[in-house]
Design an enzyme around this catalytic site. Structure first.
Site, PDB file in Angstrom:
ATOM      1  N   ARG A   1     -14.566  48.303  15.421  1.00  0.00           N
ATOM      2  CA  ARG A   1     -14.971  49.287  16.429  1.00  0.00           C
ATOM      3  C   ARG A   1     -15.118  50.637  15.737  1.00  0.00           C
ATOM      4  O   ARG A   1     -14.338  50.976  14.856  1.00  0.00           O
ATOM      5  CB  ARG A   1     -13.927  49.389  17.535  1.00  0.00           C
ATOM      6  CG  ARG A   1     -13.846  48.148  18.408  1.00  0.00           C
ATOM      7  CD  ARG A   1     -12.844  48.319  19.536  1.00  0.00           C
ATOM      8  NE  ARG A   1     -13.211  49.448  20.362  1.00  0.00           N
ATOM      9  CZ  ARG A   1     -12.363  50.406  20.746  1.00  0.00           C
ATOM     10  NH1 ARG A   1     -11.093  50.362  20.380  1.00  0.00           N
ATOM     11  NH2 ARG A   1     -12.772  51.403  21.498  1.00  0.00           N
TER      12      ARG A   1
ATOM     13  N   SER B   1     -14.383  53.594  16.774  1.00  0.00           N
ATOM     14  CA  SER B   1     -13.196  54.439  16.937  1.00  0.00           C
ATOM     15  C   SER B   1     -12.103  54.070  15.943  1.00  0.00           C
ATOM     16  O   SER B   1     -11.343  54.929  15.497  1.00  0.00           O
ATOM     17  CB  SER B   1     -12.642  54.313  18.360  1.00  0.00           C
ATOM     18  OG  SER B   1     -13.582  54.806  19.285  1.00  0.00           O
TER      19      SER B   1
ATOM     20  N   ARG C   1     -13.408  55.069  12.202  1.00  0.00           N
ATOM     21  CA  ARG C   1     -13.359  56.524  11.954  1.00  0.00           C
ATOM     22  C   ARG C   1     -11.965  57.005  11.607  1.00  0.00           C
ATOM     23  O   ARG C   1     -11.789  58.109  11.124  1.00  0.00           O
ATOM     24  CB  ARG C   1     -13.891  57.272  13.179  1.00  0.00           C
ATOM     25  CG  ARG C   1     -15.367  57.050  13.372  1.00  0.00           C
ATOM     26  CD  ARG C   1     -15.870  57.653  14.647  1.00  0.00           C
ATOM     27  NE  ARG C   1     -17.199  57.144  14.939  1.00  0.00           N
ATOM     28  CZ  ARG C   1     -18.154  57.851  15.523  1.00  0.00           C
ATOM     29  NH1 ARG C   1     -17.922  59.095  15.896  1.00  0.00           N
ATOM     30  NH2 ARG C   1     -19.317  57.302  15.753  1.00  0.00           N
TER      31      ARG C   1
ATOM     32  N   ASP D   1     -19.143  30.828  12.081  1.00  0.00           N
ATOM     33  CA  ASP D   1     -20.143  29.761  12.179  1.00  0.00           C
ATOM     34  C   ASP D   1     -20.222  29.151  13.566  1.00  0.00           C
ATOM     35  O   ASP D   1     -19.254  29.160  14.330  1.00  0.00           O
ATOM     36  CB  ASP D   1     -19.801  28.629  11.194  1.00  0.00           C
ATOM     37  CG  ASP D   1     -20.322  28.891   9.803  1.00  0.00           C
ATOM     38  OD1 ASP D   1     -21.533  29.147   9.661  1.00  0.00           O
ATOM     39  OD2 ASP D   1     -19.523  28.829   8.850  1.00  0.00           O
TER      40      ASP D   1
ATOM     41  N   LEU E   1      -8.016  38.549  11.112  1.00  0.00           N
ATOM     42  CA  LEU E   1      -8.605  39.817  10.678  1.00  0.00           C
ATOM     43  C   LEU E   1      -7.975  40.245   9.363  1.00  0.00           C
ATOM     44  O   LEU E   1      -6.770  40.096   9.176  1.00  0.00           O
ATOM     45  CB  LEU E   1      -8.354  40.896  11.737  1.00  0.00           C
ATOM     46  CG  LEU E   1      -8.809  40.541  13.159  1.00  0.00           C
ATOM     47  CD1 LEU E   1      -8.312  41.588  14.139  1.00  0.00           C
ATOM     48  CD2 LEU E   1     -10.308  40.384  13.217  1.00  0.00           C
ATOM     49  N   GLU E   2      -8.780  40.783   8.466  1.00  0.00           N
ATOM     50  CA  GLU E   2      -8.304  41.302   7.176  1.00  0.00           C
ATOM     51  C   GLU E   2      -8.299  42.824   7.281  1.00  0.00           C
ATOM     52  O   GLU E   2      -9.323  43.463   7.090  1.00  0.00           O
ATOM     53  CB  GLU E   2      -9.246  40.855   6.051  1.00  0.00           C
ATOM     54  CG  GLU E   2      -9.461  39.365   6.010  1.00  0.00           C
ATOM     55  CD  GLU E   2     -10.931  39.005   5.918  1.00  0.00           C
ATOM     56  OE1 GLU E   2     -11.781  39.896   5.867  1.00  0.00           O
ATOM     57  OE2 GLU E   2     -11.221  37.808   5.899  1.00  0.00           O
TER      58      GLU E   2
ATOM     59  N   LYS F   1     -11.634  24.532   6.808  1.00  0.00           N
ATOM     60  CA  LYS F   1     -10.177  24.624   6.818  1.00  0.00           C
ATOM     61  C   LYS F   1      -9.594  25.387   8.003  1.00  0.00           C
ATOM     62  O   LYS F   1      -8.418  25.254   8.299  1.00  0.00           O
ATOM     63  CB  LYS F   1      -9.712  25.306   5.523  1.00  0.00           C
ATOM     64  CG  LYS F   1     -10.153  24.616   4.259  1.00  0.00           C
ATOM     65  CD  LYS F   1      -9.737  25.386   3.030  1.00  0.00           C
ATOM     66  CE  LYS F   1     -10.468  26.664   2.825  1.00  0.00           C
ATOM     67  NZ  LYS F   1     -11.814  26.629   2.359  1.00  0.00           N
TER      68      LYS F   1
ATOM     69  N   GLN G   1      -7.591  27.205  14.221  1.00  0.00           N
ATOM     70  CA  GLN G   1      -6.456  28.033  13.786  1.00  0.00           C
ATOM     71  C   GLN G   1      -5.862  28.780  14.967  1.00  0.00           C
ATOM     72  O   GLN G   1      -6.571  29.274  15.823  1.00  0.00           O
ATOM     73  CB  GLN G   1      -6.863  28.986  12.671  1.00  0.00           C
ATOM     74  CG  GLN G   1      -7.844  30.066  13.068  1.00  0.00           C
ATOM     75  CD  GLN G   1      -8.320  30.879  11.871  1.00  0.00           C
ATOM     76  OE1 GLN G   1      -8.069  30.566  10.726  1.00  0.00           O
ATOM     77  NE2 GLN G   1      -9.027  31.957  12.156  1.00  0.00           N
TER      78      GLN G   1
END
Length: 187
Positions: free
Chosen positions: A97, A99, A102, A115, A124-125, A164, A168
């Site tokens: 996002r 916000s 930034r 996919d 998330l990384e 893999k 998850q």
């Protein structure tokens, strides 16, 4: 073709796209749906030696927190609260996002593509690129998912190709060491 809010909501209603729990009005954007942060994190454990990606798995400290302080320059894996199911005629992308960006937070360092056929929570990384420690809060709108229509259906959808991460639940670490082509030299 990127789907609009009307088309995403229509496909949610027809159960062609799955987002659980269903997005609130606040999460619905013109061409995306905001996704929220869970309370489940994996923090890479530092080591003095290099990690051989062909032979070793990264070790993580598992954290559960309603608020997590992410120091400047640090990295953590996290998960969306939402369970996502992408049908075989769509693909999706996770984007940060504005916000959040930034403030210096990168939501996906490199793996924002989802996919056709994927089912699961999205890992998330998260990297704090700012000069300040920032506090992440469970439930905050952290990223957005954008759906795109495919020109046809793929031969195999995600999960049928030895993938893999299908199904998850929660934050999932790298499973690169399971790659069949990821064998030590000379083996």
């Amino acid at each position: 073709m990127i789907l609009t809010d009307k088309e995403i909501l229509n496909r949610l209603k027809k159960q062609e796209i799955t987002i659980k729990p269903l997005p609130t009005q606040e999460q619905i954007q013109p061409t995306s749906i905001d996704l929220r942060l869970s309370n489940d994190y994996l923090s890479p454990i530092r080591t003095e030696q290099a990690i051989d990606l062909k032979n070793e798995e990264q070790k993580y400290q598992q954290l559960t927190a309603s608020a997590l302080i992410l120091p400047a320059g640090e990295f953590v894996l996290a998960s969306t609260k939402e369970w996502i199911e992408v049908p075989k005629n769509l693909t999706a992308r996770v984007e940060g996002r504005s916000s959040i960006g930034r403030l210096g937070i990168a939501i996906h360092v490199t793996a924002g593509f989802i996919d056709a056929g994927f089912k699961g929570n999205i890992t998330l990384e998260i990297k704090n690129l700012s000069n300040n420690s920032l506090i992440l809060h469970e439930g905050m709108r952290i990223c957005q998912i954008v759906f795109e229509e495919l020109t046809g259906e793929p031969t195999r959808v995600y999960g049928e190709a030895g993938n893999k991460y299908q199904g998850q639940k929660g934050t999932t670490p790298s499973l690169i060491y399971y790659d069949e082509d990821n064998v030590p030299n000379g083996a």
